[in-house]
Structure formats: C-alpha cells, structure tokens
Design an enzyme around this catalytic site. Structure first.
Site, PDB file in Angstrom:
ATOM      1  N   GLU A 113       0.835  -1.071   0.022  1.00  0.00           N
ATOM      2  CA  GLU A 113       0.039   0.201   0.078  1.00  0.00           C
ATOM      3  C   GLU A 113       0.931   1.091   0.109  1.00  0.00           C
ATOM      4  OE1 GLU A 113      -4.018  -0.257   2.254  1.00  0.00           O
ATOM      5  OE2 GLU A 113      -2.788  -1.841   3.249  1.00  0.00           O
ATOM      6  N   HIS A 228      -9.164   9.791   3.022  1.00  0.00           N
ATOM      7  CA  HIS A 228      -8.683   8.522   1.999  1.00  0.00           C
ATOM      8  C   HIS A 228      -8.938   8.915   0.362  1.00  0.00           C
ATOM      9  CE1 HIS A 228      -8.050   4.750   0.239  1.00  0.00           C
ATOM     10  NE2 HIS A 228      -8.041   4.155   1.246  1.00  0.00           N
ATOM     11  N   ARG A 274      -1.297   8.986   1.449  1.00  0.00           N
ATOM     12  CA  ARG A 274      -2.548   9.350   1.102  1.00  0.00           C
ATOM     13  C   ARG A 274      -2.772  10.867   1.379  1.00  0.00           C
ATOM     14  NH1 ARG A 274      -5.541   4.963   5.085  1.00  0.00           N
ATOM     15  NH2 ARG A 274      -4.879   3.223   3.640  1.00  0.00           N
ATOM     16  N   HIS A 334     -11.378   9.688   6.799  1.00  0.00           N
ATOM     17  CA  HIS A 334     -11.276   8.222   6.908  1.00  0.00           C
ATOM     18  C   HIS A 334     -10.636   7.839   8.298  1.00  0.00           C
ATOM     19  CE1 HIS A 334     -10.281   4.021   5.734  1.00  0.00           C
ATOM     20  NE2 HIS A 334      -8.890   4.218   5.935  1.00  0.00           N
ATOM     21  N   ARG A 369      -1.299   8.881   9.219  1.00  0.00           N
ATOM     22  CA  ARG A 369      -1.083   7.350   9.468  1.00  0.00           C
ATOM     23  C   ARG A 369      -0.708   6.563   8.261  1.00  0.00           C
ATOM     24  NH1 ARG A 369      -4.472   2.956   8.844  1.00  0.00           N
ATOM     25  NH2 ARG A 369      -6.343   4.048   8.355  1.00  0.00           N
TER      26      ARG A 369
HETATM   27  P1  FAD Z   1     -13.749   0.511  15.994  1.00  0.00           P
HETATM   28  O1  FAD Z   1     -13.508  -0.845  15.144  1.00  0.00           O
HETATM   29  O2  FAD Z   1     -14.327   1.612  15.153  1.00  0.00           O
HETATM   30  O3  FAD Z   1     -14.702  -0.084  17.183  1.00  0.00           O
HETATM   31  C1  FAD Z   1     -15.381   1.094  17.948  1.00  0.00           C
HETATM   32  C2  FAD Z   1     -16.599   0.433  18.647  1.00  0.00           C
HETATM   33  O4  FAD Z   1     -16.993   1.226  19.553  1.00  0.00           O
HETATM   34  C3  FAD Z   1     -17.906  -0.011  17.750  1.00  0.00           C
HETATM   35  O5  FAD Z   1     -18.009  -1.443  18.332  1.00  0.00           O
HETATM   36  C4  FAD Z   1     -18.808   0.839  18.129  1.00  0.00           C
HETATM   37  O6  FAD Z   1     -20.021   0.648  18.084  1.00  0.00           O
HETATM   38  C5  FAD Z   1     -18.352   1.292  19.563  1.00  0.00           C
HETATM   39  N1  FAD Z   1     -18.800   2.519  20.060  1.00  0.00           N
HETATM   40  C6  FAD Z   1     -18.679   3.918  19.782  1.00  0.00           C
HETATM   41  N2  FAD Z   1     -19.204   4.625  20.355  1.00  0.00           N
HETATM   42  C7  FAD Z   1     -19.845   4.032  21.315  1.00  0.00           C
HETATM   43  C8  FAD Z   1     -20.615   4.394  22.710  1.00  0.00           C
HETATM   44  N3  FAD Z   1     -21.015   5.789  22.835  1.00  0.00           N
HETATM   45  N4  FAD Z   1     -21.201   3.602  23.322  1.00  0.00           N
HETATM   46  C9  FAD Z   1     -21.027   1.882  23.186  1.00  0.00           C
HETATM   47  N5  FAD Z   1     -20.154   1.722  22.112  1.00  0.00           N
HETATM   48  C10 FAD Z   1     -19.891   2.719  21.229  1.00  0.00           C
HETATM   49  N6  FAD Z   1      -7.113   0.018   9.031  1.00  0.00           N
HETATM   50  C11 FAD Z   1      -6.275  -0.814   8.863  1.00  0.00           C
HETATM   51  O7  FAD Z   1      -5.250  -0.896   9.562  1.00  0.00           O
HETATM   52  N7  FAD Z   1      -6.319  -1.407   7.466  1.00  0.00           N
HETATM   53  C12 FAD Z   1      -7.435  -1.452   6.931  1.00  0.00           C
HETATM   54  O8  FAD Z   1      -7.338  -2.292   5.918  1.00  0.00           O
HETATM   55  C13 FAD Z   1      -8.298  -0.527   7.113  1.00  0.00           C
HETATM   56  N8  FAD Z   1      -9.537  -0.361   6.281  1.00  0.00           N
HETATM   57  C14 FAD Z   1     -10.414   0.683   6.583  1.00  0.00           C
HETATM   58  C15 FAD Z   1     -11.592   0.524   5.776  1.00  0.00           C
HETATM   59  C16 FAD Z   1     -12.517   1.357   6.013  1.00  0.00           C
HETATM   60  C17 FAD Z   1     -13.866   1.403   5.211  1.00  0.00           C
HETATM   61  C18 FAD Z   1     -12.611   2.037   7.251  1.00  0.00           C
HETATM   62  C19 FAD Z   1     -13.614   2.860   7.873  1.00  0.00           C
HETATM   63  C20 FAD Z   1     -11.533   2.042   8.201  1.00  0.00           C
HETATM   64  C21 FAD Z   1     -10.252   1.280   7.953  1.00  0.00           C
HETATM   65  N9  FAD Z   1      -9.107   1.202   8.608  1.00  0.00           N
HETATM   66  C22 FAD Z   1      -8.177   0.043   8.261  1.00  0.00           C
HETATM   67  C23 FAD Z   1      -9.046   1.672   9.892  1.00  0.00           C
HETATM   68  C24 FAD Z   1      -9.341   0.719  10.996  1.00  0.00           C
HETATM   69  O9  FAD Z   1     -10.536  -0.024  10.347  1.00  0.00           O
HETATM   70  C25 FAD Z   1      -9.999   1.319  12.174  1.00  0.00           C
HETATM   71  O10 FAD Z   1      -8.968   2.463  12.425  1.00  0.00           O
HETATM   72  C26 FAD Z   1      -9.668   0.327  13.322  1.00  0.00           C
HETATM   73  O11 FAD Z   1     -10.428  -0.801  12.946  1.00  0.00           O
HETATM   74  C27 FAD Z   1     -10.502   0.995  14.606  1.00  0.00           C
HETATM   75  O12 FAD Z   1     -10.622   0.034  15.564  1.00  0.00           O
HETATM   76  P2  FAD Z   1     -11.138   0.503  16.886  1.00  0.00           P
HETATM   77  O13 FAD Z   1     -11.296  -0.762  17.655  1.00  0.00           O
HETATM   78  O14 FAD Z   1     -10.229   1.768  17.521  1.00  0.00           O
HETATM   79  O15 FAD Z   1     -12.583   1.078  16.660  1.00  0.00           O
HETATM   80  C1  SIN Z   2      -7.403   0.756   2.591  1.00  0.00           C
HETATM   81  O1  SIN Z   2      -7.559  -0.524   2.380  1.00  0.00           O
HETATM   82  O2  SIN Z   2      -7.128   1.476   1.475  1.00  0.00           O
HETATM   83  C2  SIN Z   2      -7.606   1.108   4.027  1.00  0.00           C
HETATM   84  C3  SIN Z   2      -6.381   1.033   4.741  1.00  0.00           C
HETATM   85  C4  SIN Z   2      -6.200   1.602   5.955  1.00  0.00           C
HETATM   86  O3  SIN Z   2      -6.920   2.476   6.272  1.00  0.00           O
HETATM   87  O4  SIN Z   2      -5.348   1.510   6.338  1.00  0.00           O
END
Ligand code: FAD
Ligand code: SIN
Length: 515
Positions: A113, A228, A274, A334, A369
């Site tokens: 990437e 993104h 990005r 993003h 990032r």
């Molecule tokens: P999240 O996975 O967002 O989880 C947050 C949780 O908190 C959820 O369960 C939500 O319901 C809960 N929550 C929020 N507010 C409350 C509240 N008030 N009360 C109770 N529950 C609550 N990163 C990579 O490294 N690789 C990738 O390929 C990649 N692709 C991506 C593609 C997309 C479309 C997106 C949107 C992001 C991508 N990212 C990627 C970024 C990555 O997915 C996120 O940064 C990461 O998953 C965040 O994890 P987290 O556990 O911090 O939060």
């Molecule tokens: C992507 O697959 O382009 C998202 C990856 C990331 O947010 O790290």
C-alpha cells in the site's frame, strides 16, 4: 440496570475485543457496544494489517516508513512498540485461527500500500477487518467472564472528583443504566461521521473523544484527520472505500483524458502517501474540470475479481465493473490520528480511564497514518491497555507539553443543529484544504452549537439523536480549533494560507482540555 464489574470496555472493535480477551483472565468484564457487536470500523477494514514479517522486511524498516508518513510528529517510542510487538500479536491472531491469504509455500501473501517501501500487508482478500473481528469475537463471545451489552450507547463517564468510576448508558429501547468498574477502557473508534463525506459507518461519531473531553481528559493532535483518496463517487451510491491495495496491485489514477497523472505530482506516483494523493487528485480534478478515476483496465479481470470480491460487488451495485470500467473516485474523511491522549499503556490523564485504538492518541501515527497500521495499533495497544488495567488506577505518564484550556461555552438561545448541518460545515471549512477564514467561521458556529448541546434534550427530541449530535459538535469543535491554531501544513493538515512546515514553531504536539 446497575452493573458492577472489574473492567468496563466501551466498544467492540479490534481494540476493545483484544483488550477484553486479556482482561477476562483477571476479572469480570462488561462490554458496552452501541450497535450490533460486529458494527465497527474494524468490520469494514479492507486492505489489511501491516506487520514486518516478510523476508525483505524488518521492524526497523517498518518504523522508518511509519515515521516518514507521520511527517515529523510520530512519537518514536510508540512506533517502536507498534512495529516490534505488532509481529507477536499478528502471530497470535494466526494461532487463534485468522486466515490470511498465503502463498503456495505457506508464507503469508503480502500486499503493498501507499508509502510502504516493501510488501508488508497481511490480508484476507479485501475484507481483512471482518476476518480479524470474527476471530476475536469467537473468543469473547464464549468467555464466561465477559458480559456483552449490545445496542447500549455509553452516554457519559461517571466521575468522582477527577477519577473515572465507569459510565452511564442507554439502550436503543430507551432503558438507562450504569456500569461501575475499577477501570474503564474507551475503545470507541474514530469520528469520520463528523464529515459529510466519509468511509466510516454510522457508529463512528467520536463519542469516546467527546465523553473524555467533557470529563476533562487531555485531547491531542486532533487537527490531523486523514482523508482517504479513493472513495467511490457515484451519485446515489454510498461512498464505498476503494482500498489502497488496489493501487498496490497495479490500479492507476487517471484523469478524464485517460492520463495516469500522479507521477506529475509525486515521485512515488499512485503509491505516494494518502495526503499527497488526495490533494493531487483534487488539483487534477480542478485543472481538468472533470472527475478523476481509478482504473484496472490493464490488469487481468479474473484476478481483479478474485482478489477484490467485496469491492467488485460494491462497484456492481453502482452499475460499474471494477475490472473493466473506470471508476470515479474522490477523497473522504477516513481516520483520526489525534484523540484522547494516552501513554504507551493506554492510560489517559484521568485515573481509571484508559483508551486504545482509533479513539486514543499515543502519537504513533504522527500527522499522517501509514496504511494498515491501524488494525495493528488496535491489537497492540488494546493488549497493552489490558495489562495496565491489572494495576490500581493511575493517571498516565503523559509528556510535559503545551496544554491549552478551553472554557466551554454555556450560553443559551442558539438553535440545536442537525447532524447534516454539522457535517456539511466540517466538510466545507475543516476538510482537506483549510484556511483562516473558513476555520474561524467554523469555530464561531461550532461554539454556538456547543452551547445548544450542553442543554438537556427538548421534550420531543430523541435522546439518541441528541447524543449523536453532541458528539459531532464537540469533536468538530475540537478539530476546528486545533486546526485554526496550527498555522502550518503538516501531514494531513493542509493550510492553503500556510502551505509549508514551520518546524521551529510547530514541530510539536499541543494538548487541549475542555474546562
Ligand atoms: P472500531 O473498530 O471503530 O470500534 C469502535 C466500537 O465502539 C464499535 O463497536 C462501536 O459500536 C463502539 N462505540 C462507539 N461509540 C460508542 C458508545 N458511545 N457506546 C458504546 N459503544 C460505542 N485500518 C487498517 O489498519 N487496515 C485497513 O485495511 C483498514 N481499512 C479500513 C476501511 C474502512 C472502510 C474504514 C472505515 C477503516 C479502515 N481502517 C483500516 C481503519 C481501521 O479499521 C480502524 O481505525 C480500526 O478498526 C479502529 O478500531 P477500534 O477498535 O479503535 O474502533
Ligand atoms: C485501505 O484498504 O485502503 C484502507 C487501509 C487503511 O485505512 O489502513
């Protein structure tokens, strides 16, 4: 309902689930999650998870790329933890059954990437987050010491003096409750919904940052929002992410005339970081007065469909063939680099309150990032926060740095905004390109709205909607004010009126406290 646990985890993405697995070995865990447990940014992650496991790779090289992308603001100790411990936690996932794609010799098949100098990204086709979430969830769901409350929105932190004792919540059915715990972990993810255009699902409203800020926690680096570059832009279709891995596997960005234009802007071409790609796309679109496209027409269509089935299906729903059509794309919000300030063990400035994953800011991503470092961050710092929660509550050992206190407006009279008004303002004035005029106007408006959201909901107003807008306004205001303060451009923060770095003044982090 009043619940008592040793550990409260708010959120069921990669950070919350990984933490809960460790915590359950030491006590009773309660997870609050605001929607279905699988609904999270984690579940939508496509490209993969970065780890220095390839034969031509090393943690040192991974650190170098991470720091280069972070544009002078990465905290080196945090990067060191990420790249070294990351390999261990990815191996743990594999041992638990995560099925990343493999080469015929059994080694993980690594994709590339933007801004990675080698192939480094483990993946499960183009739905890596779903695969990781499933593995973590299977361990959490079957654990006797973990109680999960889904459709339960955490609304406020319970504070006793400056100490956090848990959180209040309400369910989608309107029931209210409290969870008291010795330690509370915010794992609530990011805040893409603050913007009109975003890759993030509806849950990503920055609740954790808002709750922590309103309780007086230190917030840092929040001006750094990653946009993104390649998001499907077809009228009437959702803004679906088109993974950077597409470009890693050969997709090109082209203009209306079919020219692959990125090499005119950046030496690294389509695989520049990005922020650079996103800004070049907007410049090219303005130059040609036409959309820009992602194209895979020069690649084998069967391989394209096999490698990217989820993205191909989203394109199909929009009436396009990923392999043979040129796909109109534009940037969208993003990822949030800043957030609740923590030390390397997830401790915040408030004793008893920890944070991990996208809600937190260890400084590991600096001003931008590196792709696929976020899932890794959730695993590594989720596990580390769990370790810290074995000890009596204490504030984090946060660095001594400039801290600004902002008095919260508590006036009356301003009309309550709609979510779309907030999102539109943020997109227009606090987006990919920023300047003093736009930012100061946004700050004035957000300040007024912040007065409205400190009053209780009106009699017929849905409390869930009220809470959602309170988060959007609070986080929007934090971003806008920090962006106005930083009078330079760095990483994802681009000021048209200050278009270059100003290292002597701005190669530093500033923490904010709402008072
Ligand atoms: P999240 O996975 O967002 O989880 C947050 C949780 O908190 C959820 O369960 C939500 O319901 C809960 N929550 C929020 N507010 C409350 C509240 N008030 N009360 C109770 N529950 C609550 N990163 C990579 O490294 N690789 C990738 O390929 C990649 N692709 C991506 C593609 C997309 C479309 C997106 C949107 C992001 C991508 N990212 C990627 C970024 C990555 O997915 C996120 O940064 C990461 O998953 C965040 O994890 P987290 O556990 O911090 O939060
Ligand atoms: C992507 O697959 O382009 C998202 C990856 C990331 O947010 O790290």
């Amino acid at each position: 309902m009043e619940l008592l646990g040793d550990f409260l985890v708010i959120g069921s993405g990669v950070a919350g689930l990984r933490a809960a697995i460790s915590l359950a070995e030491h006590g009773e865990v309660i997870i609050l999650t605001k929607a279905h447990p699988s609904e999270s940014n984690t579940g939508y992650a496509q490209g993969g998870i970065a780890a220095a496991v390839g034969p031509d790779d090393s943690p040192e090289l991974h650190a170098r790329d991470t720091i280069a992308a972070g544009d002078g603001l990465c905290v080196p100790e945090a990067v060191d933890v990420l790249v070294h411990e990351g390999r261990k936690y990815v191996q743990e996932l594999i041992d638990w059954g995560a099925e990343f794609e493999r080469m015929p010799n059994g080694q993980p098949s690594l994709t590339r990437e933007g801004a990675h100098s080698v192939r480094r990204v483990l993946h499960a086709q183009d739905a890596t987050g779903r695969a990781i979430g499933r593995i973590l969830w299977s361990r959490v769901a079957s654990h006797k010491r973990i109680r999960i409350l889904d459709d339960a929105l955490a609304t406020d932190l319970i504070m006793h003096g400056h100490k956090c004792l848990g959180a209040t919540y309400m369910t989608t059915a309107g029931d209210r409750g409290t969870v008291k715990a010795t330690h509370t972990l915010l794992a609530t993810g990011g805040a893409g919904q603050v913007y009109r255009e975003t890759t993030n699902p509806a849950i990503a409203t920055g609740d954790g940052i808002a709750m922590a800020a309103l309780a007086g926690a230190r917030i840092v680096d929040i001006e750094f929002v990653q946009f993104h570059p390649t998001v499907l832009n077809v009228k009437g279709s959702p803004r679906f992410l088109l993974s950077e891995a597409l470009r890693g596997e050969g997709a090109r960005l082209t203009n209306q005339g079919g020219e692959a234009f990125m090499s005119r802007y950046e030496a690294a071409g389509d695989l520049a970081s990005r922020d650079l790609v996103a800004r070049a796309m907007v410049a090219e679109s303005e130059l040609t007065r036409a959309p820009v496209y992602l194209t895979m027409e020069h690649l084998d269509p069967i391989q394209v469909h096999e490698r990217f089935p989820t993205i191909a299906a989203a394109c199909r729903r929009a009436g396009l063939d990923l392999a043979t059509d040129r796909i109109p794309v534009s940037p969208a919000a993003h990822y949030l680099m800043g957030g609740v300030e923590t030390d390397l063990d997830g401790r915040t400035s408030i004793p008893g309150l920890l944070a991990a994953g996208e809600v937190a800011c260890t400084g590991v991503h600096g001003a931008n990032r590196l792709a696929s470092n976020s899932l890794l961050e959730g695993l590594v710092f989720g596990a580390r926060a769990a370790e810290a929660m074995m000890y009596p509550p204490a504030p984090g050992s946060l660095p001594e740095r400039t801290t600004e206190e902002w008095p919260l407006s508590r006036g009356t009279g301003e009309a309550f905004p709609s979510a779309s008004e907030v999102r539109e303002l943020m997109w227009r004035s606090v987006g990919l390109f920023r300047d003093e005029g736009g930012l100061s106007g946004a700050v004035v408006q957000l300040n007024r709205w912040s007065e409205a959201v400190t009053r209780p909901p009106r009699p017929r107003q849905s409390e869930l909607e009220f809470r959602r807008i309170r988060s959007l306004v609070t986080v929007g205001l934090l971003i806008a004010r920090a962006a106005m303060r930083r009078k330079e451009s760095r990483g994802c923060h681009f000021r048209t009126d200050f278009p270059v770095h100003n290292d002597p003044l701005w190669k530093r982090h500033v923490s904010d406290i709402l008072t």
